[in-house]
Design a protein around this motif. Structure first.
Motif, short mmCIF file in Angstrom:
data_model
loop_
_atom_site.label_atom_id
_atom_site.label_comp_id
_atom_site.label_asym_id
_atom_site.label_seq_id
_atom_site.Cartn_x
_atom_site.Cartn_y
_atom_site.Cartn_z
N ALA A 111 5.70 6.72 2.24
CA ALA A 111 5.70 5.35 1.74
C ALA A 111 4.29 4.78 1.77
CB ALA A 111 6.64 4.48 2.58
N ARG A 112 4.03 3.85 0.86
CA ARG A 112 2.74 3.17 0.84
C ARG A 112 2.61 2.24 2.04
NH1 ARG A 112 -0.54 6.03 -2.43
NH2 ARG A 112 0.38 6.33 -4.50
N ALA A 113 1.37 1.97 2.42
CA ALA A 113 1.12 1.07 3.55
C ALA A 113 1.52 -0.36 3.24
CB ALA A 113 -0.35 1.13 3.96
N ALA A 114 1.57 -0.70 1.95
CA ALA A 114 1.96 -2.04 1.54
C ALA A 114 2.84 -1.93 0.30
CB ALA A 114 0.74 -2.91 1.25
N PRO A 115 3.77 -2.86 0.11
CA PRO A 115 4.60 -2.82 -1.10
C PRO A 115 3.76 -3.11 -2.34
CG PRO A 115 5.00 -4.84 0.13
CD PRO A 115 4.13 -3.98 0.99
N PRO A 116 4.29 -2.78 -3.51
CA PRO A 116 3.50 -2.98 -4.75
C PRO A 116 3.22 -4.47 -5.00
CG PRO A 116 5.38 -1.53 -5.12
CD PRO A 116 5.58 -2.12 -3.78
N PHE A 117 1.97 -4.76 -5.30
CA PHE A 117 1.57 -6.07 -5.82
C PHE A 117 0.25 -5.87 -6.56
CE2 PHE A 117 -0.08 -6.06 -1.41
CZ PHE A 117 -1.43 -6.30 -1.63
N SER A 118 -0.08 -6.80 -7.43
CA SER A 118 -1.31 -6.68 -8.24
C SER A 118 -1.91 -8.06 -8.45
CB SER A 118 -1.00 -6.02 -9.59
OG SER A 118 -0.08 -6.82 -10.33
N GLY A 119 -3.18 -8.07 -8.81
CA GLY A 119 -3.87 -9.33 -9.09
C GLY A 119 -4.30 -10.08 -7.86
N VAL A 120 -4.36 -9.41 -6.69
CA VAL A 120 -4.76 -10.07 -5.45
C VAL A 120 -6.15 -9.57 -5.07
CG1 VAL A 120 -4.17 -10.51 -3.04
CG2 VAL A 120 -2.35 -10.21 -4.74
N VAL A 121 -7.05 -10.50 -4.82
CA VAL A 121 -8.43 -10.15 -4.52
C VAL A 121 -8.86 -10.81 -3.22
CG1 VAL A 121 -9.01 -9.87 -6.96
CG2 VAL A 121 -9.35 -12.09 -5.85
N VAL A 122 -10.03 -10.39 -2.72
CA VAL A 122 -10.65 -11.03 -1.57
C VAL A 122 -11.36 -12.29 -2.06
CG1 VAL A 122 -12.36 -10.80 0.27
CG2 VAL A 122 -10.94 -8.83 -0.40
N ALA A 123 -11.13 -13.40 -1.35
CA ALA A 123 -11.76 -14.67 -1.75
C ALA A 123 -12.36 -15.34 -0.52
CB ALA A 123 -10.74 -15.59 -2.41
N SER A 124 -13.32 -16.22 -0.77
CA SER A 124 -13.98 -16.96 0.30
C SER A 124 -13.77 -18.45 0.06
CB SER A 124 -15.47 -16.64 0.34
OG SER A 124 -16.13 -17.42 1.31
N ILE A 125 -13.29 -19.15 1.09
CA ILE A 125 -13.10 -20.60 0.99
C ILE A 125 -14.46 -21.27 1.17
CG2 ILE A 125 -11.94 -22.61 1.97
CD1 ILE A 125 -9.70 -20.80 2.91
N ILE A 126 -14.91 -21.99 0.14
CA ILE A 126 -16.23 -22.62 0.22
C ILE A 126 -16.14 -24.10 0.54
CG2 ILE A 126 -17.30 -20.91 -1.30
CD1 ILE A 126 -16.96 -22.80 -3.63
N ASP A 127 -14.95 -24.67 0.41
CA ASP A 127 -14.81 -26.08 0.78
C ASP A 127 -13.33 -26.38 0.98
OD1 ASP A 127 -15.75 -28.68 1.34
OD2 ASP A 127 -15.08 -29.33 -0.66
N VAL A 128 -13.05 -27.29 1.92
CA VAL A 128 -11.68 -27.71 2.20
C VAL A 128 -11.64 -29.22 2.28
CG1 VAL A 128 -9.73 -27.58 3.80
CG2 VAL A 128 -11.21 -25.60 3.49
N ALA A 129 -10.73 -29.84 1.48
CA ALA A 129 -10.56 -31.30 1.49
C ALA A 129 -9.09 -31.63 1.68
CB ALA A 129 -11.08 -31.90 0.19
N SER A 130 -8.82 -32.81 2.22
CA SER A 130 -7.43 -33.22 2.41
C SER A 130 -6.80 -33.58 1.08
CB SER A 130 -7.38 -34.44 3.34
OG SER A 130 -7.90 -34.11 4.61
N HIS A 131 -5.51 -33.32 0.97
CA HIS A 131 -4.76 -33.66 -0.24
C HIS A 131 -4.58 -35.17 -0.28
CE1 HIS A 131 -1.58 -33.79 -3.23
NE2 HIS A 131 -1.80 -32.48 -3.48
N PRO A 132 -4.81 -35.78 -1.44
CA PRO A 132 -4.72 -37.25 -1.49
C PRO A 132 -3.31 -37.79 -1.29
CG PRO A 132 -5.06 -36.35 -3.69
CD PRO A 132 -5.24 -35.20 -2.73
N HIS A 133 -2.29 -36.98 -1.54
CA HIS A 133 -0.91 -37.49 -1.48
C HIS A 133 -0.04 -36.74 -0.48
CE1 HIS A 133 -2.13 -39.74 -5.00
NE2 HIS A 133 -2.31 -38.62 -5.71
N ALA A 134 -0.61 -35.88 0.34
CA ALA A 134 0.21 -35.12 1.30
C ALA A 134 -0.63 -34.83 2.54
CB ALA A 134 0.71 -33.81 0.68
N ASP A 135 -0.05 -35.13 3.70
CA ASP A 135 -0.80 -34.96 4.95
C ASP A 135 -0.97 -33.49 5.32
OD1 ASP A 135 -0.97 -37.67 5.12
OD2 ASP A 135 0.78 -37.88 6.45
#
Length: 804
Positions: free
Chosen positions: A36-60
């Motif tokens: 079996a594969r180490a992970a189930p099949p999925f595609s279109g997932v990449v490594v990303a870096s969060i460059i900024d985080v802001a609070s949502h204006p309508h949800a805490d």
């Protein structure tokens, strides 16, 4: 055992694909149960870096993140993970990505803010059940790189189903040896470099039980950082091999076990006062293990003593008192060779198993202990830091490596192929087996990690495994076809099963090992044959009767609301007999006859409107026994006798032609109450050998003459059994030619006169005779003469008198 393919290929990397490698391992005896594969099949997932985080204006609880996915322009992602933070590397499912479960990612608006993708947790990718937050990735990964490639998620995990004799393959290195031998690629062993010794500290070790421990090695390491994180590469390999990460020191010990097949133990040196002693346990000792279980020890279990008390189950599991913690700063690394015979069955006795005991009871390499300890030391210093002391290595007694001879001609004869001498030499060399060859005989010295090579057939198996079963040509056998005559008078086990099944009994198959109380209570056997290693404590002896198992079957069904049970079993029983010698199908001192037993409980017939309901009785089952005997039933005699399992007044010993062939009777009320049965079942047990030979039927022409029926009623003493009268009449008919016209007779009435004086108790028996001449019709005079002779025989033998 789980083997990650990527880890395996670091030791042996053949130029074949995953499917071919899996097939080669399976055909060599290392069955790949699942790939079996180490992970189930999925595609279109990449490594990303969060460059900024802001609070949502309508949800805490929501955040609006700006994410770099390597495309050059930041993406806006709405995320609710609590660990979302600037600079974090995380998985990003881009627009159009397909996740496990058939989820497709598109543009969504969350509380009025658009999100152009999804940041993923480990559970959303099918990597684990962790969904407390985003999956945090290494900062070394490049943004925009495919996640499956970056984390090696296309790695295949082989699940091997190993046979018990292949303990050498309970490691990545062991499986790699097989791959190297099968494919011819070189074996790349771990590069073990002995770390510098900067301490002189030692721990004194005393081995008091050389039959428990053959070799013991260890070393001190001080100044370790137990809180150091386990490297991601090690954690990944452990998880894919089926081990969860615990702490750096424990992970290193598990890693060395999986990589090299060497179970080790790490003691907290600060919790050891003095030295260590290897010995057998003592009565009354107890030990709390690292799994929290407290076990009671005895001289059958090996221990490592520290601080004046047992601190570890030798070769099985360490103790809680000396286990390492996150506050540990000094450790003692232990690696030993424990004799397989000293470990077998010990863990199962305490109703658990461990990776260490699983390996030690099958045999672990005793020669590579220093090398493996150096490998473990190097990993500890690399990950946790510290300073190492010298290696203490004590050898008391090691298994001898006796050469095993294999004749080339015998190998060729057994395999059916003309395998060449050079090919055999190549196979042994590829397996790392040292050998000498002279005059067509290979003398092989097993390596210290192979405990399964002891006879010639073992070496022949090694040859054919590596040579390839698929290379052996399919040649149909050639032999003269000869029909074997089967004696018509012998009834085999299949025939007996068919007869009993036709009598409305259902076949059962019970264990041959039973409770000791069954043998004592049901068979009167106080010295049963005991099992050396029973599969369960209550199944500790071999059965000498089948009836105990049938009684258990009835109780099982009665507890499940079954009102009528009729079961039978055909199987062997086991009894002591000093006259029995060793043979192909027998063991010296043990008699193993085949028995046929049945039990009936509940109504005699299935519920119906045509017959009134009544319970099955002795005579119902006696009729079934007579049906099983067939033509032998005429010679059957039921002799009243006592049996420990049966009702004292409703049991009989079955005698056939003067030979005891079994028992028939109703269960003793005591045992019926013990089994919580409302009524007692009726049981029988027959010796199969005694009933298997039945005479063939003899054909004779039917008489055309009319049948004459006559009744005869006589008085006889009450204590005279009818069986003796039956035998008297049968003997008289057999000895007197004039009585050959008596075709059959039967008892049809028994009567006692209640008004008769009790001083002379008598019973009246009424018999019916069927007479038929062969060539002429019988007249009244001939019939009366025959009846008179029969009456005279009864008078002479039993003192009967004619009833008026």
């Amino acid at each position: 055992m789980q083997v990650p393919e990527s880890w395996l290929r670091t030791f042996a990397n053949p130029p074949v694909d995953t499917e071919t490698l899996s097939h080669r391992l399976t055909m060599a005896g290392l069955e790949v149960e699942e790939a079996a594969r180490a992970a189930p099949p999925f595609s279109g997932v990449v490594v990303a870096s969060i460059i900024d985080v802001a609070s949502h204006p309508h949800a805490d609880r929501l955040h609006v993140c700006q994410v770099d996915d390597g495309s050059g322009s930041p993406l806006q992602i709405v995320c609710g993970a609590p660990n979302a933070a600037k600079g974090l590397r995380v998985p990003l499912a881009r627009l159009g990505a397909k996740l496990p479960g058939g989820v497709t990612i598109g543009v969504v608006k969350m509380r009025g803010v658009e999100s152009f993708g999804m940041l993923c947790s480990a559970r959303e990718l099918g990597l684990s059940q962790d969904h407390a937050g985003l999956l945090e990735l290494s900062s070394d990964l490049t943004a925009g790189s495919d996640l499956r490639v970056a984390l090696g998620l296309d790695d295949t995990i082989f699940t091997l189903k190993l046979t018990p004799n292949r303990a050498d393959c309970l490691s990545i290195l062991g499986v790699a040896r097989e791959v190297s031998a099968l494919t011819g690629v070189p074996l790349v062993s771990p590069d073990v470099v002995a770390p510098p010794v900067t301490l002189n500290d030692r721990v004194a070790v005393s081995i008091q039980a050389p039959d428990l421990c053959g070799r013991f090695a260890g070393r001190v390491i001080r100044g370790v950082d137990a809180r150091a994180p386990t490297p991601a590469w090690m954690k990944t390999r452990l998880e894919r091999a089926g081990q969860r990460s615990i702490s750096a020191l424990v992970d290193i010990s598990n890693y060395v076990m999986l990589e090299l097949g060497r179970p080790t133990h790490v003691f907290d040196l600060g919790r050891i006062d003095g030295g260590l002693t290897v010995r057998w346990g003592r009565e009354g000792e107890s030990l709390t293990l690292i799994n929290g279980q407290t076990v009671t020890l005895d001289p059958w279990v090996g221990v490592i003593e520290a601080n004046g008390r047992a601190e570890s189950l030798a070769g099985i599991m360490g103790g809680e008192a000396t286990a390492v913690t996150l506050d540990t700063t000094s450790v003692y690394l232990e690696a030993a060779f424990w004799w397989p015979e000293a470990i077998m069955g010990r863990a199962r006795r305490y109703k658990f198993s461990s990776e260490a005991s699983f390996r030690f009871e099958r045999g672990v390499d005793f020669d590579a202990i220093p090398r493996d300890l150096e490998r473990m030391t190097a990993l500890v210093l690399q990950i946790c830091g510290g300073q190492a002391g010298p290696v203490d290595d004590q050898i008391t007694r090691l298994p001898p490596r006796r050469p095993v001879a294999m004749r080339l001609r015998r190998c060729q004869r057994i395999l059916g192929i003309a395998i060449e001498r050079n090919e055999v030499a190549r196979i042994f060399t590829s397996l790392g087996l040292a050998f000498e060859e002279r005059d067509g005989v290979f003398s092989v010295t097993p390596p210290p990690y192979r405990f399964d090579l002891s006879i010639e057939e073992d070496l022949i198996e090694e040859v054919v495994r590596i040579y390839g079963f698929e290379r052996i040509p399919d040649v149909p056998p050639r032999a003269p076809a000869k029909m074997r005559a089967v004696p018509e008078e012998r009834r085999g086990p299949h025939e007996l099963r068919r007869i009993v099944a036709d009598l409305d009994y259902q076949e059962v198959i019970n264990f041959s090992f039973v409770e000791e109380a069954w043998e004592r209570d049901y068979a009167g056997n106080r010295n049963p044959i005991r099992l050396l290693n029973p599969i369960a404590s209550q199944l500790a002896v071999m059965r000498s009767t089948l009836l105990g198992g049938l009684l258990a079957n009835i109780r099982y069904n009665a507890n499940r609301k079954q009102s009528r049970v009729r079961v039978f079993e055909l199987g062997r029983v086991f009894m002591r007999d000093s006259t029995v010698s060793d043979g192909p199908l027998q063991v010296a001192g043990v008699l193993q006859p085949m028995r046929l037993a049945g039990a009936a409980w509940g109504p005699a017939l299935d519920e119906q409107w045509g017959c009134p309901a009544r319970l099955v009785d002795f005579h119902d089952v006696k009729r079934d026994v007579e049906a099983v005997l067939g033509p032998l039933a005429r010679a059957l005699r039921c002799v009243a006798a006592a049996h420990p399992m049966l009702h004292p007044g409703r049991s009989a010993r079955l005698v056939l032609d003067g030979r005891d062939v079994g028992w028939l009777g109703e269960l003793h009320p005591r045992w019926a109450r013990q089994q919580e049965l409302l009524q007692s079942p009726v049981v029988f047990e027959l010796d199969v050998e005694g009933i298997s030979h039945a005479p063939l039927a003899h054909l004779a022409p039917f008489s055309r003459q009319p049948v004459v029926v006559r009744d005869l009623a006589v008085w006889v003493a009450a204590e005279v059994p009818f069986q003796t009268m039956f035998d008297t009449l049968a003997q008289a008919i057999a000895l007197d030619n004039t009585l050959e016209v008596v075709q059959s007779f039967r008892l049809f009435d028994v009567w006692r006169d209640g008004s008769a004086p009790s001083r002379t108790p008598e019973k009246s028996l009424a018999l019916r005779f069927w007479l038929q001449g062969r060539d002429a019709t019988l007249d009244d005079d001939a019939v009366e003469a025959c009846i008179g002779k029969l009456l005279e025989a009864l008078i002479r033998a039993h003192g009967v008198r004619l009833r008026a």
